[in-house]
Write an enzyme that holds these catalytic residues in place. Structure first.
Site, PDB file in Angstrom:
ATOM      1  N   LEU A  90       0.810  -1.224   0.000  1.00 15.95           N
ATOM      2  CA  LEU A  90       0.000   0.000   0.000  1.00 15.95           C
ATOM      3  C   LEU A  90       0.844   1.274   0.000  1.00 15.95           C
ATOM      4  O   LEU A  90       0.303   2.379  -0.046  1.00 15.95           O
ATOM      5  CB  LEU A  90      -0.976  -0.005   1.179  1.00 15.95           C
ATOM      6  N   ASP A 121      -0.476  -9.618  -4.614  1.00 10.64           N
ATOM      7  CA  ASP A 121       0.838  -8.960  -4.677  1.00 10.64           C
ATOM      8  C   ASP A 121       0.692  -7.593  -5.363  1.00 10.64           C
ATOM      9  O   ASP A 121       1.558  -7.162  -6.129  1.00 10.64           O
ATOM     10  CB  ASP A 121       1.883  -9.822  -5.389  1.00 10.64           C
TER      11      ASP A 121
END
Lengths: 310, 193, 437
Positions: C77, C318
């Site tokens: 993130l 991923d």
């Protein structure tokens, strides 16, 4: 008859007819190079940028001469990778250069695929002057031209490419071009310098030089880089010279009227002995001469008019 | 290397008005040969250069006729003017370049440049530039089978087989034995695109 | 009774095909939600469709599939450090748009999530996120592979696993200690398996395609030797290891064998690895540059087989956002990684369910209850009393991936222009609608 693409990125996928057109056109330009005034006004008003991100002497000079002899305007841009990495991106650099109204870009870059990347950022015609270990199409073409000049046709020739196949763009362009023109091709080198599944490109694969040379017409000797020893790929250059160096004794295994080629620059005494490099069967200097004619032909054929989108 | 393909061959056949046939072509060439010899007082210092494709064969024929008259073998060359064209950057596809074969030294010679049709004069301009890049001739003269007018450059022919006044939308089609299997000159109505 | 509950419910998902792998439920039914929890699952006396239309608190899920909220146990993130590429908020927006209700964020941020404070930072930021965000904390300080992080502290702060993802824990002894230490807290170590000497400066799978393109290859064995090492270490330490983004046939075979022997090993595969092969690199598309690299058809088939027989436990994205500037460069210079949150479900449906590789229940298990078991989350089931995290899927809708429309800040997807079937119709997090298409 014309080229299908307005770029020359590689010899993979280039048809026999297209290669034929380039070689035929180069024949005309070779004649121009023998005139008292070795220059024609053909590309007057065309601006070519030579973008060299990797050191090169002969390819850059060869392109420059080809451009000058076609009366093109030319600009040279050389950059060491390190300084470029710190500064602006490649895309920004080329966008800026193109904004100065240029028509064609000749690019040499250490990273495979960079010429392809440029076709997506620019509207100019892109000519690949060597990208990483990918392709070096004008070298492949000049090798084909040199062979056709000597043997009249390439079909049926048996060509062995010897050396560091893994890191060689010359090997790849030669394999595509020679296969398309109907030659049979073998590669030979230490197994550590053989790329994965190279046999699927339709070539014979050898790690024994004497076996590879038996019955061959042409030996194209690749330059071996000193760095390979440091990377652990080779025990020593001495051992390489013993096992894979081309010397006069080994030439006996070749067909009569054989040819020795080398894309240069030569490490005399490593991949090739001096007497072989300078022997009567060596076309190494013809390759250099023909390089200019081939590059003139490529520049000419790719420099279409304004409506060149097709 | 195939000889330059006849552009006309790819077109649908159109009926045209026959202006010259085999006989008149032969007569015109014979007359031109005589004029060349007369004007230059013999054939000693001459050189013939034909512009590819058809001009090359016409030059070959002129050389033959001159030999028949004077028993002098005039040096002969052929020229492809593609690399000297002034429209190379505006064409969609690059024209196929053919070989230029001028094996004799043009310096101080009287060069007779030979072509089939004289039209805008641009081809001749290109040929003149090319010849001068080969050396410095004493004189260059121009021989054409047909002069159809509509010059765009200050160029005129010294020897003309036939003057054919034409409209711009007409097309002069020259056929010669060596390329097209017959000798003829016709005018076709519609201009080719 | 029925009437009373329906009045008490704040939200009802009515008429959908409920698929709950944990309870092996696959039936049309109504789900009643109140106070953020599931209060009732009714599969017999369904609310009539006429009534649904006129009740704002009832969501019509007719012809839709209702599953436990999807869980992505592997996302990047970028917050803190590269908020230009993604933030916890934008990442969560992308997640709910892709049907995810819980995501785990990897610790390779700048600075890395390797102490209690940074784990708390993630939870603090996650309060305003659209979905639940669980941090995976670093296994070594600074992710440098030299010293273990304060794992006990990290667990107390709420880390759900430890990992140096993006890099392997290269020292075998440190990996051993990470496994041994985390065993005290029953915490899995998520291992990014890559022998750095073998992968070296490779940029794509080493195979025929890399040979033709002249790009430096990353051989499959670079992953496999580390998978083999981690299996042996997990077996020796009797600890739990989870292998991230398995990409090769060899790895699948090693893990299958290890599971048979009873080693506490789990693993995940990504949608891009079971969908794409290295052939896509032929256009030098930097959006397809990812680590581990896209492999070959043989590997892709092995991943599908592994997903089917349970060798591969989870499907994880991923998700790795990168800015356009970073990706719009020559191939060698581009960073590894691609975004995946908004394409994962469509790829699972199109590539696995439609192609009969997995059944619906199998596919959903790999995106819900399986990661829950590994990470011990309170999620992933449709059960009375559980948090009302639900994903309503429209399985029939055909759509074209358009990265420009992604909620994610980054658009680096190689799937642009690809036609997919099925996507999230509605995503409910804690009883609230977090996304509606």
């Amino acid at each position: 008859m014309k080229l299908k693409s307005r770029h020359l990125l590689g010899l993979e996928g280039i048809s026999k007819e297209e290669i034929g057109l380039i070689l035929d056109t180069a024949e005309t330009f070779k004649e121009v190079l023998e005139r008292p005034i070795k220059k024609v006004p053909t590309l007057r008003g065309v601006t070519v940028v030579n973008l060299f991100y990797e050191a090169s002497t002969r390819t850059r000079i060869s392109f420059e001469l080809a451009e000058k002899r076609l009366s093109a305007e030319l600009v040279n841009f050389s950059a060491s990778t390190s300084s470029v990495k710190k500064g602006e991106t490649l895309k920004d650099t080329v966008k800026n250069i193109e904004a100065m109204k240029i028509d064609m870009v000749v690019i040499r870059h250490q990273s495979a695929g960079t010429p392809y990347f440029l076709t997506q950022c620019l509207s100019s015609s892109i000519i690949n002057a060597g990208d990483g270990a990918h392709e070096h199409p004008t070298q492949g073409l000049l090798d084909l031209f040199t062979l056709r000049e000597k043997y009249k046709k390439i079909e049926g020739l048996k060509v062995v490419i010897v050396g560091d196949i893994k890191h060689s763009r010359v090997a790849r362009s030669n394999i595509w071009g020679l296969k398309t023109m109907g030659a049979s091709v073998a590669v030979c080198g230490p197994t550590t310098l053989m790329p994965y599944e190279i046999d699927k490109m339709g070539v014979g694969v050898y790690s024994n030089l004497d076996e590879a040379l038996r019955g061959a017409d042409v030996v194209n000797v690749l330059r071996i880089q000193l760095e390979r020893q440091k990377g652990g790929l080779l025990p020593s250059l001495r051992e390489y010279a013993n096992e894979f160096g081309i010397n006069s004794d080994r030439l006996k295994r070749l067909n009569p009227n054989f040819t020795i080629m080398h894309p240069g620059p030569i490490n005399r005494g490593v991949e090739i002995t001096p007497e072989v490099a300078d022997g009567p069967y060596s076309v190494i200097l013809d390759q250099v001469t023909n390089g200019v004619a081939i590059r003139m032909a490529v520049l000419y054929l790719l420099s279409g008019g304004e409506g060149k989108v097709e | 290397m195939p000889f330059l393909e006849s552009e006309e061959e790819n077109l649908p056949r159109r009926k045209g008005v026959l202006i010259m046939d085999e006989k008149t072509v032969r007569r015109a060439l014979t007359r031109i040969a005589h004029e060349i010899i007369e004007r230059n007082k013999g054939a000693e210092n001459l050189g013939l250069i034909g512009i590819k494709t058809r001009g090359a064969y016409l030059a070959e024929r002129l050389a033959k006729i001159i030999f028949e008259i004077e028993e002098v073998q005039v040096p002969l060359g052929f020229m492809d003017i593609t690399l000297y064209r002034d429209d190379i950057q505006t064409k969609l596809d690059q024209p196929i370049v053919q070989k230029t074969e001028v094996m004799f030294d043009v310096a101080d010679k009287i060069i007779i440049l030979v072509d089939d049709v004289l039209f805008t004069g641009r081809t001749i301009r290109a040929a003149l530039d090319q010849i001068i890049d080969f050396g410095r001739p004493k004189l260059i003269q121009l021989a054409v089978l047909v002069d159809r007018g509509h010059r765009e450059l200050p160029i005129r022919a010294d020897y003309i087989g036939k003057n054919i006044p034409t409209a711009l939308n007409e097309q002069v089609v020259v056929k010669i034995q060596e390329v097209d299997g017959e000798d003829s000159v016709t005018i076709e109505k519609e201009k080719r695109k | 009774m029925n009437k009373k509950t329906s009045i008490e419910a704040e939200l009802i998902i009515a008429g959908g095909r409920i698929i709950d792998p944990a309870s092996k439920l696959d039936k049309v039914g109504d789900i009643y939600i109140r106070d953020g929890k599931i209060i009732k699952i009714e599969t017999k006396k369904l609310i009539p469709r006429k009534k649904i239309r006129f009740s704002p608190e009832i969501i019509d899920a007719f012809d839709k599939i209702v599953t436990p909220g999807l869980i992505d146990m592997h996302a990047h993130l970028r917050e803190p450090g590269r908020e230009d590429e993604e933030t916890i908020l934008t990442g969560s927006e992308a997640a709910v748009a892709g049907g995810f209700t819980s995501i785990c964020c990897m610790p390779n941020t700048q600075p890395p999530i390797d102490n209690q404070e940074s784990v708390k930072f993630i939870y603090e930021k996650a309060k305003s996120a659209k979905c639940k965000v669980y941090p995976v904390a670093g296994a070594t300080k600074g992710l440098k592979g030299e010293e273990l992080t304060e794992i006990a502290d990290l667990v107390k702060a709420g880390a759900v696993a430890i990992s140096d993802d993006g890099r392997p824990i290269y020292s075998s002894s440190l990996m051993r200690y990470a496994l041994e230490y985390s065993k005290m807290y029953d915490l899995p170590v998520i291992s990014h398996c890559e022998d750095l000497a073998l992968s070296s400066d490779g940029v794509m799978n080493e195979g025929f395609v890399s040979t033709v393109l002249g790009l430096k290859g990353i051989p499959g064995v670079a992953e496999e030797v580390m998978v083999a090492r981690d299996i042996r270490l997990a077996e020796f330490t009797k600890s739990r290891v989870h292998i991230a983004h398995v990409s090769t046939e060899g790895s699948v075979n090693l893990i299958r064998e290890a599971k048979r022997k009873g080693v506490k090993i789990t693993c995940e595969a990504t949608p891009h690895h079971f969908t794409l092969t290295d052939e896509i690199i032929k256009t030098f598309d930097t959006n397809a540059k990812v680590n581990p690299p896209l492999r070959t058809k043989k590997d892709l088939d092995a991943l599908k087989k592994g997903l089917k027989d349970g060798t591969i436990d989870c499907i994880a994205t991923d998700h790795a956002p990168h800015s356009i500037e970073e990706k719009d460069v020559e191939f060698d210079a581009a960073p590894f990684g691609m975004v995946g949150l908004e394409t994962a479900l469509g790829l699972v449906i199109t590539e696995l369910i439609e192609k009969k590789v997995l059944t619906w229940i199998e596919a959903i298990a790999r995106m819900t209850i399986n990661p829950v078991k590994i990470l011990k989350l309170n999620a992933g089931q449709i059960k009375v009393g559980m948090p009302a995290d639900l994903t309503v899927i429209d399985p029939e809708t055909n759509w074209v991936v358009e990265p420009k429309e992604f909620k994610s800040k980054s658009k680096n997807s190689p799937f642009g222009g690809r036609k997919l079937k099925g996507r999230a119709f509605l995503t409910i997090v804690g009883g609230k609608v977090a996304y509606q298409s």
